[in-house]
Design a protein around this motif. Structure first.
Motif, short mmCIF file in Angstrom:
data_model
loop_
_atom_site.label_atom_id
_atom_site.label_comp_id
_atom_site.label_asym_id
_atom_site.label_seq_id
_atom_site.Cartn_x
_atom_site.Cartn_y
_atom_site.Cartn_z
N GLU A 1 0.82 -1.19 0.00
CA GLU A 1 0.00 0.00 0.00
C GLU A 1 0.86 1.24 0.00
OE1 GLU A 1 -3.07 1.78 3.15
OE2 GLU A 1 -3.13 -0.33 2.71
N GLU A 2 0.35 2.25 -0.64
CA GLU A 2 1.06 3.50 -0.69
C GLU A 2 0.19 4.52 0.02
OE1 GLU A 2 2.53 2.30 -5.13
OE2 GLU A 2 0.71 3.43 -4.87
N CYS A 3 0.81 5.45 0.70
CA CYS A 3 0.01 6.37 1.50
C CYS A 3 0.64 7.74 1.57
CB CYS A 3 -0.12 5.85 2.93
SG CYS A 3 -0.92 4.25 3.04
N ILE B 1 11.44 8.18 -9.38
CA ILE B 1 11.06 7.70 -10.71
C ILE B 1 9.58 7.90 -10.99
CG2 ILE B 1 10.80 5.57 -12.08
CD1 ILE B 1 13.43 4.68 -10.64
N TYR B 2 8.76 7.57 -10.03
CA TYR B 2 7.33 7.53 -10.31
C TYR B 2 6.46 8.16 -9.23
CZ TYR B 2 2.58 5.66 -10.59
OH TYR B 2 1.22 5.55 -10.62
N PHE B 3 6.77 7.87 -7.97
CA PHE B 3 5.73 8.04 -6.98
C PHE B 3 5.49 9.47 -6.52
CE2 PHE B 3 3.51 6.66 -3.02
CZ PHE B 3 2.36 6.38 -3.72
N ASP C 1 0.70 10.48 -17.34
CA ASP C 1 1.49 11.65 -17.06
C ASP C 1 2.90 11.29 -16.62
OD1 ASP C 1 -0.51 13.55 -17.53
OD2 ASP C 1 -1.37 13.25 -15.56
N SER C 2 3.03 10.08 -16.08
CA SER C 2 4.27 9.79 -15.36
C SER C 2 5.51 9.79 -16.26
CB SER C 2 4.14 8.47 -14.61
OG SER C 2 3.63 7.49 -15.47
N GLY C 3 5.32 9.58 -17.57
CA GLY C 3 6.48 9.54 -18.46
C GLY C 3 6.91 10.91 -18.98
N VAL D 1 8.21 6.97 -24.19
CA VAL D 1 8.94 6.97 -22.92
C VAL D 1 7.95 6.82 -21.77
CG1 VAL D 1 10.50 8.26 -21.41
CG2 VAL D 1 10.72 8.48 -23.90
N ASP D 2 8.21 5.81 -20.92
CA ASP D 2 7.41 5.65 -19.70
C ASP D 2 8.36 5.45 -18.53
OD1 ASP D 2 5.23 5.55 -18.06
OD2 ASP D 2 4.37 3.71 -18.90
N ASP D 3 7.83 5.60 -17.33
CA ASP D 3 8.71 5.52 -16.16
C ASP D 3 9.01 4.08 -15.74
OD1 ASP D 3 5.77 5.88 -15.18
OD2 ASP D 3 6.83 4.85 -13.59
N SER D 4 8.06 3.17 -15.98
CA SER D 4 8.31 1.80 -15.54
C SER D 4 7.39 0.83 -16.26
CB SER D 4 8.07 1.67 -14.02
OG SER D 4 6.77 2.13 -13.71
N ILE D 5 7.85 -0.42 -16.28
CA ILE D 5 6.96 -1.49 -16.75
C ILE D 5 6.82 -2.44 -15.58
CG2 ILE D 5 6.65 -3.40 -18.36
CD1 ILE D 5 8.23 -1.90 -20.42
N VAL D 6 5.60 -2.68 -15.15
CA VAL D 6 5.40 -3.53 -13.99
C VAL D 6 4.89 -4.89 -14.49
CG1 VAL D 6 4.26 -3.75 -11.76
CG2 VAL D 6 4.98 -1.49 -12.57
N ARG D 7 3.63 -4.95 -14.85
CA ARG D 7 3.10 -6.20 -15.44
C ARG D 7 3.27 -6.21 -16.95
NH1 ARG D 7 -0.41 -4.59 -11.67
NH2 ARG D 7 -1.13 -6.09 -10.09
N GLY D 8 3.36 -5.04 -17.53
CA GLY D 8 3.46 -4.94 -18.99
C GLY D 8 2.13 -4.68 -19.65
N THR D 9 1.07 -4.69 -18.86
CA THR D 9 -0.28 -4.50 -19.42
C THR D 9 -0.43 -3.14 -20.07
OG1 THR D 9 -0.91 -5.68 -17.44
CG2 THR D 9 -2.70 -4.87 -18.79
N THR D 10 0.00 -2.11 -19.36
CA THR D 10 -0.15 -0.74 -19.87
C THR D 10 0.62 -0.59 -21.17
OG1 THR D 10 -0.21 -0.02 -17.58
CG2 THR D 10 0.09 1.71 -19.23
N SER D 11 1.89 -0.98 -21.17
CA SER D 11 2.74 -0.80 -22.34
C SER D 11 2.16 -1.51 -23.56
CB SER D 11 4.15 -1.34 -22.09
OG SER D 11 4.59 -0.92 -20.84
N ILE E 1 5.54 0.48 -1.61
CA ILE E 1 5.12 0.79 -2.99
C ILE E 1 4.36 -0.42 -3.49
CG2 ILE E 1 5.88 1.14 -5.39
CD1 ILE E 1 6.51 3.64 -3.98
N ASP E 2 3.28 -0.18 -4.18
CA ASP E 2 2.45 -1.28 -4.64
C ASP E 2 3.08 -1.94 -5.87
OD1 ASP E 2 0.36 -2.92 -5.46
OD2 ASP E 2 -0.44 -1.31 -6.70
N THR E 3 3.69 -3.09 -5.64
CA THR E 3 4.10 -3.90 -6.80
C THR E 3 3.55 -5.31 -6.57
OG1 THR E 3 6.22 -4.21 -5.70
CG2 THR E 3 6.21 -2.76 -7.61
#
Ligand code: AMP
Length: 491
Positions: free
Chosen positions: A15-17, A263-265, A304-306, A366-376, A408-410
């Protein structure tokens, strides 16, 4: 953060807070509501405010949803009386979305009321909880943060600050806390300073100073407070009628601030640990361009993050920066939707292709991260459908190969595309002509370091390295895996 009773039955316990506190201001609760609004990016699931009025009387309001919806009601705000208040934004992807988990947590002790809001994630909370339950402690929520309350309750010290320190000495993990009792507002950061916490001040009508504690400086800006300093790793600040006192109960260790905040948060207009987040992201983008240049007609951020990294990338390689993807701001982050199906849909709801900027072009996304890859994957598909001639993806972080246990939520490593696949395989899965991530060394350079000092890394970078600086006491298997990543499937 929310925990299940079995640490291994749920891959989304993180969780992020965001936290915010005010001492000595006539509109304390209103300032907290504004601060939480500025920290909305750190948690969108729920919010709460606890205020303190004359005679040690506490007032509480908590709700599920966005800050504006929960605290937009004048009657609610009128009930949050007093010159001191603290608040919390919560972001949990699974687990119970129950009101009982919404912070700040509050309890009545023999010394009076005590409220606490926690940003971060404890790594021994499950063990502590089991031991506390055996001793007869009755837990009211499923958040790890509740152990603070029970550790304070059973402490043999008489003074509330000593009790809190006693509690902090028993927990492991990442925490930035804002707490309130009748007599003081308290801020605390874990010994490694993994999560941020800043101190601000502002003059009030009485001609005195009001003090503010906040996760990020963007929350000081919204209320017009001045940044005073970062709370130091391992430091407790106690703000009371006599002023501000700093206590350092822990042996000094080298800090390990979370690199993913840069990077992102964190919000781009925040200054974190003395460094502007926006500028840092542009520098990371420039370093990425130097490391993985590719011939292109246009550099397009995944908004927006990229955006800042793409600006730095474009300027460094002299290729035009264009908004080839337009973001609809009226949907939440894709991560918030719980199922994979909805997450796919979320990407489409959130982004549209700006065909005029993409058609026939060689595009660097350009994006900040690839987590699951779904977004990309979805974004690339969309950019191709809009007629791009080539699509090259550049990521302003190293591959996310490990889960975060510090707030951080990963998802679990099973779902981290970079933990399961090589970069070539990922490029194929995402559907790009080329894929490159910034190197870890390059990232450290962009953040003003002389590369990564392997013996003493300046940041917590466990999500990229598996170097978990705080023991994963509740997850011994993860700690073991971190040490032997080559034994994991797909590596
Ligand atoms: P994914 O589809 O899982 O690869 O998601 C990657 C996208 O999610 C990137 O565009 C990031 O900006 C964003 N992202 C990365 N980390 C997080 C996080 N912890 N919470 C929410 N969004 C994230």
């Amino acid at each position: 953060m929310t925990i299940s009773t079995n640490p291994h039955d749920d891959d989304k316990f993180h969780e992020e807070c965001g936290v915010f506190g005010v001492w000595n201001h006539a509109d304390a609760a209103a300032l907290v509501a504004l601060g939480l609004h500025a920290l909305q990016h750190r948690g969108q699931e729920a919010s709460g405010i606890v205020s303190l009025s004359e005679g040690g009387v506490f007032h509480t309001h908590r709700g599920l949803g966005l800050v504006g919806d929960i605290f937009g009601d004048a009657k609610v705000m009128a009930g949050l009386k007093g010159r001191a208040a603290c608040g919390h934004n919560r972001y949990a992807t699974t687990g119970e979305t129950a009101l009982r988990n919404v912070q700040p947590l509050y309890a009545d002790f023999e010394f009076g009321g005590f409220a606490v809001g926690h940003n971060g994630n404890l790594t021994n909370a499950q063990g502590l909880r089991r031991a506390l339950v055996k001793r007869g402690c009755l837990f009211q929520s499923s958040t790890d943060s509740e152990v603070f309350i029970h550790l304070i309750a059973i402490s043999l010290y008489t003074n509330v600050i000593d009790r809190l320190i006693d509690a902090l000495k028993q927990v492991q993990g990442a925490y930035s806390l804002v707490a309130l009792h009748d007599g003081a507002l308290i801020g605390a950061r874990d010994p490694l300073g993994v999560r941020p916490l800043v101190l601000g001040s502002m003059p009030n009508l009485g001609g005195q100073s009001s003090w503010i504690l906040a996760s990020e400086t963007c929350a000081l800006d919204i209320v017009g407070a001045e940044f005073v300093r970062d709370i130091e790793p391992g430091e407790l600040v106690v703000i009371d009628a006599t002023g501000l006192k700093s206590i350092k109960p822990f042996a000094q260790t080298a800090s390990r601030f979370c690199i993913f905040e840069y990077i992102y948060f964190a919000r781009p207009d925040s200054v974190v640990e003395g460094t502007g987040v926006y500028e840092s992201r542009k520098l990371i983008g420039a370093e990425l361009a130097r490391e993985s240049h590719v011939a292109a007609d246009v550099v397009v951020p995944v908004p927006d993050s990229g955006v800042p990294a793409a600006m730095g990338y474009a300027r460094e390689c002299g290729v035009p920066f264009e908004l080839g993807i337009i973001r609809n701001h009226y949907v939440g982050r894709t991560f918030i939707e719980p199922t994979d199906q909805i997450r796919h849909l979320g990407v489409k709801l959130k982004h549209s292709a700006n065909r005029a900027m993409l058609e026939g072009k060689r595009v660097v996304l350009v994006d900040d991260s690839i987590v699951r890859g779904t977004t990309s994957k979805k974004i690339v598909e969309m950019v191709r459908q809009a007629g791009a001639a080539e699509v090259h993806m550049r990521i302003s972080s190293p591959p996310t190969t490990h889960s975060c246990f510090y707030g951080i939520d990963t998802p679990s490593r099973r779902q981290l595309i970079a933990a399961q696949h090589s970069i070539e395989e990922m490029a194929k899965l995402i559907g790009v002509d080329s894929l490159a991530f910034i190197s870890l060394e390059g990232l450290y350079r962009a953040l003003g370091q002389n590369g990564r000092n392997a013996d003493k890394p300046q940041f917590c970078d466990a999500c990229f390295t598996g170097d978990y600086a705080i023991p994963l006491t509740d997850w011994p298997a993860e700690q073991a895996h971190a040490a032997t990543p080559e034994l994991l499937p797909g590596q």
